[in-house]
Design an enzyme around this catalytic site. Structure first.
Site, PDB file in Angstrom:
ATOM      1  N   HIS A 235      36.290 -19.398-103.077  1.00 50.87           N
ATOM      2  CA  HIS A 235      38.033 -18.954-102.730  1.00 50.87           C
ATOM      3  C   HIS A 235      37.984 -19.046-101.346  1.00 50.87           C
ATOM      4  CE1 HIS A 235      36.116 -14.930-103.062  1.00 50.87           C
ATOM      5  NE2 HIS A 235      37.076 -14.709-102.078  1.00 50.87           N
TER       6      HIS A 235
ATOM      7  N   HIS B 139      39.639 -14.954 -95.080  1.00 53.09           N
ATOM      8  CA  HIS B 139      38.061 -15.231 -95.158  1.00 53.09           C
ATOM      9  C   HIS B 139      37.873 -16.378 -96.134  1.00 53.09           C
ATOM     10  CE1 HIS B 139      38.416 -12.402 -98.567  1.00 53.09           C
ATOM     11  NE2 HIS B 139      37.596 -13.021 -99.206  1.00 53.09           N
TER      12      HIS B 139
ATOM     13  N   GLU C 122      32.377 -14.687 -96.590  1.00 54.01           N
ATOM     14  CA  GLU C 122      32.153 -13.803 -97.833  1.00 54.01           C
ATOM     15  C   GLU C 122      31.140 -14.701 -98.557  1.00 54.01           C
ATOM     16  OE1 GLU C 122      35.214 -12.654-100.553  1.00 54.01           O
ATOM     17  OE2 GLU C 122      33.813 -11.542-101.712  1.00 54.01           O
TER      18      GLU C 122
HETATM   19  C1  LIG Z   1      35.166  -8.157-101.913  1.00 55.95           C
HETATM   20  C2  LIG Z   1      36.463  -8.023-103.201  1.00 55.95           C
HETATM   21  C3  LIG Z   1      37.141  -9.403-102.759  1.00 55.95           C
HETATM   22  C4  LIG Z   1      36.405 -10.703-103.326  1.00 55.95           C
HETATM   23  O1  LIG Z   1      36.737 -11.582-103.001  1.00 55.95           O
HETATM   24  O2  LIG Z   1      35.499 -10.214-104.137  1.00 55.95           O
HETATM   25  C5  LIG Z   1      37.634  -9.503-101.149  1.00 55.95           C
HETATM   26  O3  LIG Z   1      37.403 -10.388-100.513  1.00 55.95           O
HETATM   27  S1  LIG Z   1      38.059  -8.117-100.345  1.00 55.95           S
HETATM   28  C6  LIG Z   1      38.223  -8.519 -98.707  1.00 55.95           C
HETATM   29  C7  LIG Z   1      38.528  -7.612 -97.783  1.00 55.95           C
HETATM   30  N1  LIG Z   1      37.303  -6.769 -97.344  1.00 55.95           N
HETATM   31  C8  LIG Z   1      36.584  -7.248 -96.289  1.00 55.95           C
HETATM   32  O4  LIG Z   1      37.212  -7.881 -95.401  1.00 55.95           O
HETATM   33  C9  LIG Z   1      35.291  -6.690 -95.934  1.00 55.95           C
HETATM   34  C10 LIG Z   1      34.794  -7.376 -94.562  1.00 55.95           C
HETATM   35  N2  LIG Z   1      35.752  -7.122 -93.545  1.00 55.95           N
HETATM   36  C11 LIG Z   1      35.209  -6.206 -92.394  1.00 55.95           C
HETATM   37  O5  LIG Z   1      34.166  -5.495 -92.472  1.00 55.95           O
HETATM   38  C12 LIG Z   1      36.289  -6.058 -91.359  1.00 55.95           C
HETATM   39  O6  LIG Z   1      37.436  -6.810 -91.639  1.00 55.95           O
HETATM   40  C13 LIG Z   1      35.905  -6.823 -90.130  1.00 55.95           C
HETATM   41  C14 LIG Z   1      34.382  -6.184 -89.432  1.00 55.95           C
HETATM   42  C15 LIG Z   1      35.567  -8.284 -90.361  1.00 55.95           C
HETATM   43  C16 LIG Z   1      36.858  -6.709 -89.062  1.00 55.95           C
HETATM   44  O7  LIG Z   1      36.911  -5.174 -88.535  1.00 55.95           O
HETATM   45  P1  LIG Z   1      38.536  -4.827 -87.929  1.00 55.95           P
HETATM   46  O8  LIG Z   1      39.505  -5.212 -88.775  1.00 55.95           O
HETATM   47  O9  LIG Z   1      38.156  -3.322 -87.624  1.00 55.95           O
HETATM   48  O10 LIG Z   1      38.638  -5.626 -86.758  1.00 55.95           O
HETATM   49  P2  LIG Z   1      37.743  -5.436 -85.396  1.00 55.95           P
HETATM   50  O11 LIG Z   1      38.709  -5.226 -84.250  1.00 55.95           O
HETATM   51  O12 LIG Z   1      36.516  -4.775 -85.435  1.00 55.95           O
HETATM   52  O13 LIG Z   1      37.417  -7.007 -85.175  1.00 55.95           O
HETATM   53  C17 LIG Z   1      36.323  -7.461 -84.393  1.00 55.95           C
HETATM   54  C18 LIG Z   1      36.680  -8.907 -84.126  1.00 55.95           C
HETATM   55  O14 LIG Z   1      36.860  -9.557 -85.142  1.00 55.95           O
HETATM   56  C19 LIG Z   1      37.966 -10.277 -85.379  1.00 55.95           C
HETATM   57  N3  LIG Z   1      38.514 -10.478 -86.860  1.00 55.95           N
HETATM   58  C20 LIG Z   1      38.820  -9.421 -87.364  1.00 55.95           C
HETATM   59  N4  LIG Z   1      39.026  -9.778 -88.902  1.00 55.95           N
HETATM   60  C21 LIG Z   1      39.004 -10.954 -88.780  1.00 55.95           C
HETATM   61  C22 LIG Z   1      39.012 -12.318 -89.525  1.00 55.95           C
HETATM   62  N5  LIG Z   1      39.433 -11.975 -90.916  1.00 55.95           N
HETATM   63  N6  LIG Z   1      38.773 -13.462 -89.411  1.00 55.95           N
HETATM   64  C23 LIG Z   1      38.615 -13.731 -88.087  1.00 55.95           C
HETATM   65  N7  LIG Z   1      38.112 -12.564 -87.013  1.00 55.95           N
HETATM   66  C24 LIG Z   1      38.416 -11.502 -87.631  1.00 55.95           C
HETATM   67  C25 LIG Z   1      38.998  -9.363 -84.433  1.00 55.95           C
HETATM   68  O15 LIG Z   1      40.263 -10.269 -84.276  1.00 55.95           O
HETATM   69  C26 LIG Z   1      38.078  -9.032 -83.276  1.00 55.95           C
HETATM   70  O16 LIG Z   1      38.290 -10.204 -82.407  1.00 55.95           O
HETATM   71  P3  LIG Z   1      38.390  -9.607 -80.795  1.00 55.95           P
HETATM   72  O17 LIG Z   1      38.288 -11.287 -80.188  1.00 55.95           O
HETATM   73  O18 LIG Z   1      37.382  -8.713 -80.687  1.00 55.95           O
HETATM   74  O19 LIG Z   1      39.840  -9.159 -81.090  1.00 55.95           O
HETATM   75 CO   LIG Z   2      36.952 -12.551-101.104  1.00 53.18          CO
END
Ligand SMILES: CC[C@H](C(=O)O)C(=O)SCCNC(=O)CCNC(=O)[C@H](O)C(C)(C)COP(=O)(O)OP(=O)(O)OC[C@H]1O[C@@H](n2cnc3c(N)ncnc32)[C@H](O)[C@@H]1OP(=O)(O)O
Ligand SMILES: [Co+2]
Length: 134
Positions: free
Chosen positions: A7, A79, A128
Protein backbone atom coordinates in the site's frame (compact mmCIF):
# COMPACT_ATOMS: atom_id res chain seq x y z
CA UNK A 1 14.02 -9.07 -0.55
CA UNK A 2 11.13 -6.59 -1.04
CA UNK A 3 8.21 -7.85 -3.10
CA UNK A 4 4.80 -6.44 -3.93
CA UNK A 5 3.81 -2.86 -3.12
CA UNK A 6 1.18 -3.60 -0.47
CA UNK A 7 0.00 0.00 0.00
CA UNK A 8 0.78 3.68 -0.29
CA UNK A 9 -0.24 5.61 2.83
CA UNK A 10 -1.55 9.16 2.88
CA UNK A 11 -1.86 11.11 6.14
CA UNK A 12 -4.96 13.33 6.18
CA UNK A 13 -6.42 15.82 8.67
CA UNK A 14 -10.01 14.62 8.08
CA UNK A 15 -10.46 10.93 7.28
CA UNK A 16 -14.19 11.16 6.57
CA UNK A 17 -13.64 13.93 4.03
CA UNK A 18 -10.75 12.10 2.36
CA UNK A 19 -12.73 8.85 2.21
CA UNK A 20 -15.73 10.67 0.70
CA UNK A 21 -13.49 12.26 -1.93
CA UNK A 22 -11.97 8.92 -2.90
CA UNK A 23 -15.41 7.24 -2.95
CA UNK A 24 -17.28 10.10 -4.64
CA UNK A 25 -14.97 12.23 -6.75
CA UNK A 26 -12.54 9.43 -7.59
CA UNK A 27 -15.11 6.63 -7.72
CA UNK A 28 -12.92 4.26 -5.72
CA UNK A 29 -13.73 1.23 -3.58
CA UNK A 30 -13.31 2.60 -0.04
CA UNK A 31 -13.53 0.37 3.03
CA UNK A 32 -14.90 1.17 6.48
CA UNK A 33 -12.83 3.21 8.93
CA UNK A 34 -10.86 1.24 11.53
CA UNK A 35 -9.32 2.66 14.69
CA UNK A 36 -5.85 1.30 15.45
CA UNK A 37 -5.14 2.84 18.87
CA UNK A 38 -1.96 0.81 19.26
CA UNK A 39 -0.65 2.66 16.21
CA UNK A 40 -2.20 6.07 16.95
CA UNK A 41 -4.21 6.17 13.73
CA UNK A 42 -7.65 5.61 12.26
CA UNK A 43 -7.47 4.27 8.72
CA UNK A 44 -9.48 3.29 5.69
CA UNK A 45 -8.13 1.19 2.85
CA UNK A 46 -8.92 2.15 -0.74
CA UNK A 47 -8.76 -0.99 -2.88
CA UNK A 48 -7.22 -0.54 -6.34
CA UNK A 49 -6.70 -3.17 -9.04
CA UNK A 50 -2.95 -3.37 -8.37
CA UNK A 51 -2.43 -2.14 -4.79
CA UNK A 52 -4.14 -0.20 -1.96
CA UNK A 53 -4.16 3.31 -0.59
CA UNK A 54 -4.16 3.66 3.19
CA UNK A 55 -5.80 6.92 4.25
CA UNK A 56 -4.88 7.71 7.87
CA UNK A 57 -5.82 10.37 10.40
CA UNK A 58 -4.27 10.82 13.85
CA UNK A 59 -5.83 8.97 16.79
CA UNK A 60 -4.87 10.10 20.29
CA UNK A 61 -2.36 12.60 21.63
CA UNK A 62 0.72 10.53 20.81
CA UNK A 63 -0.12 9.83 17.18
CA UNK A 64 2.97 9.44 14.97
CA UNK A 65 1.09 11.53 12.39
CA UNK A 66 1.03 14.66 14.59
CA UNK A 67 4.43 15.99 13.57
CA UNK A 68 3.85 15.11 9.92
CA UNK A 69 0.53 17.00 9.77
CA UNK A 70 1.99 19.97 11.60
CA UNK A 71 4.48 20.27 8.71
CA UNK A 72 1.86 19.43 6.06
CA UNK A 73 -1.57 20.52 7.42
CA UNK A 74 -3.42 19.51 4.23
CA UNK A 75 -1.92 16.02 4.41
CA UNK A 76 0.46 14.18 2.16
CA UNK A 77 2.08 10.93 1.20
CA UNK A 78 3.32 9.33 4.40
CA UNK A 79 4.82 5.91 3.68
CA UNK A 80 5.20 3.06 1.24
CA UNK A 81 4.57 -0.52 2.38
CA UNK A 82 6.49 -3.31 0.67
CA UNK A 83 5.88 -7.00 1.31
CA UNK A 84 8.64 -9.35 2.49
CA UNK A 85 8.50 -13.12 2.98
CA UNK A 86 10.25 -13.10 6.38
CA UNK A 87 10.11 -9.93 8.51
CA UNK A 88 12.67 -11.16 11.06
CA UNK A 89 15.21 -11.99 8.38
CA UNK A 90 14.53 -8.63 6.75
CA UNK A 91 15.05 -6.76 10.04
CA UNK A 92 18.32 -8.61 10.70
CA UNK A 93 19.62 -7.90 7.19
CA UNK A 94 18.68 -4.22 7.36
CA UNK A 95 20.22 -3.72 10.79
CA UNK A 96 23.37 -5.51 9.63
CA UNK A 97 23.54 -3.00 6.79
CA UNK A 98 23.20 -0.10 9.23
CA UNK A 99 19.60 0.87 8.55
CA UNK A 100 17.49 2.07 11.48
CA UNK A 101 14.54 -0.24 12.19
CA UNK A 102 12.02 1.89 14.11
CA UNK A 103 10.88 0.06 17.23
CA UNK A 104 9.87 -3.62 17.50
CA UNK A 105 7.99 -5.69 14.93
CA UNK A 106 4.27 -5.03 15.54
CA UNK A 107 1.00 -6.36 14.16
CA UNK A 108 -0.17 -4.15 11.33
CA UNK A 109 -3.56 -3.24 9.88
CA UNK A 110 -3.75 -6.54 7.98
CA UNK A 111 -3.04 -8.56 11.14
CA UNK A 112 0.45 -9.40 9.91
CA UNK A 113 3.89 -8.45 11.31
CA UNK A 114 5.16 -5.04 10.20
CA UNK A 115 8.15 -2.82 10.84
CA UNK A 116 9.21 0.67 9.79
CA UNK A 117 12.54 1.99 8.46
CA UNK A 118 13.74 5.51 9.13
CA UNK A 119 13.02 7.87 6.20
CA UNK A 120 16.45 9.46 6.45
CA UNK A 121 18.02 6.10 5.57
CA UNK A 122 15.89 5.57 2.44
CA UNK A 123 15.86 8.66 0.20
CA UNK A 124 13.58 10.63 2.51
CA UNK A 125 10.84 8.02 2.33
CA UNK A 126 9.28 6.25 5.31
CA UNK A 127 9.16 2.54 4.46
CA UNK A 128 6.95 -0.06 6.09
CA UNK A 129 7.63 -3.74 5.56
CA UNK A 130 4.79 -6.24 5.97
CA UNK A 131 5.29 -9.97 6.11
CA UNK A 132 3.20 -11.66 3.44
CA UNK A 133 3.35 -15.01 1.77
CA UNK A 134 4.70 -14.33 -1.74
C1 LIG B 1 1.04 -0.29 11.39
C2 LIG B 1 -0.38 0.04 11.14
C3 LIG B 1 -0.59 0.66 9.76
C4 LIG B 1 -0.32 -0.40 8.70
O1 LIG B 1 -0.27 -0.04 7.51
O2 LIG B 1 -0.25 -1.59 9.07
C5 LIG B 1 0.31 1.85 9.55
O3 LIG B 1 0.97 2.04 8.56
S1 LIG B 1 0.37 2.96 10.86
C6 LIG B 1 1.41 4.30 10.27
C7 LIG B 1 1.78 5.22 11.40
N1 LIG B 1 2.93 4.70 12.14
C8 LIG B 1 4.17 5.11 11.86
O4 LIG B 1 4.40 5.97 11.02
C9 LIG B 1 5.28 4.47 12.68
C10 LIG B 1 6.65 4.84 12.13
N2 LIG B 1 6.87 6.29 12.21
C11 LIG B 1 7.75 6.83 13.12
O5 LIG B 1 8.42 6.14 13.88
C12 LIG B 1 7.89 8.35 13.11
O6 LIG B 1 6.76 8.92 12.49
C13 LIG B 1 9.17 8.85 12.36
C14 LIG B 1 10.42 8.37 13.11
C15 LIG B 1 9.18 8.37 10.94
C16 LIG B 1 9.15 10.38 12.35
O7 LIG B 1 9.10 10.83 13.68
P1 LIG B 1 8.57 12.32 13.96
O8 LIG B 1 7.21 12.51 13.37
O9 LIG B 1 8.73 12.55 15.43
O10 LIG B 1 9.42 13.32 13.14
P2 LIG B 1 10.97 13.64 13.31
O11 LIG B 1 11.11 15.10 13.49
O12 LIG B 1 11.64 12.73 14.27
O13 LIG B 1 11.44 13.26 11.83
C17 LIG B 1 12.81 13.11 11.56
C18 LIG B 1 12.96 13.49 10.10
O14 LIG B 1 12.18 12.60 9.29
C19 LIG B 1 11.24 13.36 8.52
N3 LIG B 1 10.01 12.58 8.45
C20 LIG B 1 9.12 12.35 9.43
N4 LIG B 1 8.10 11.59 8.97
C21 LIG B 1 8.35 11.37 7.66
C22 LIG B 1 7.67 10.67 6.61
N5 LIG B 1 6.49 10.06 6.84
N6 LIG B 1 8.23 10.64 5.38
C23 LIG B 1 9.41 11.28 5.14
N7 LIG B 1 10.13 11.97 6.08
C24 LIG B 1 9.58 12.01 7.32
C25 LIG B 1 11.05 14.67 9.26
O15 LIG B 1 10.65 15.65 8.34
C26 LIG B 1 12.44 14.89 9.78
O16 LIG B 1 13.24 15.37 8.73
P3 LIG B 1 14.13 16.72 8.94
O17 LIG B 1 14.78 16.94 7.62
O18 LIG B 1 15.06 16.38 10.09
O19 LIG B 1 13.11 17.78 9.32
CO1 LIG C 1 0.87 1.33 6.52
Amino acid sequence: MIGRLNHVAIAVPDLAAAAAQYRGTLGADVGAPRALPEHGVTIVFVTLPNTSIELMEPLGEASPLAGFLQKSPAGGMHHLCYEVADISAAAARLEAEGARVLGPVKTGAHGRPVLFLHPKDFTGTLIELEEATP
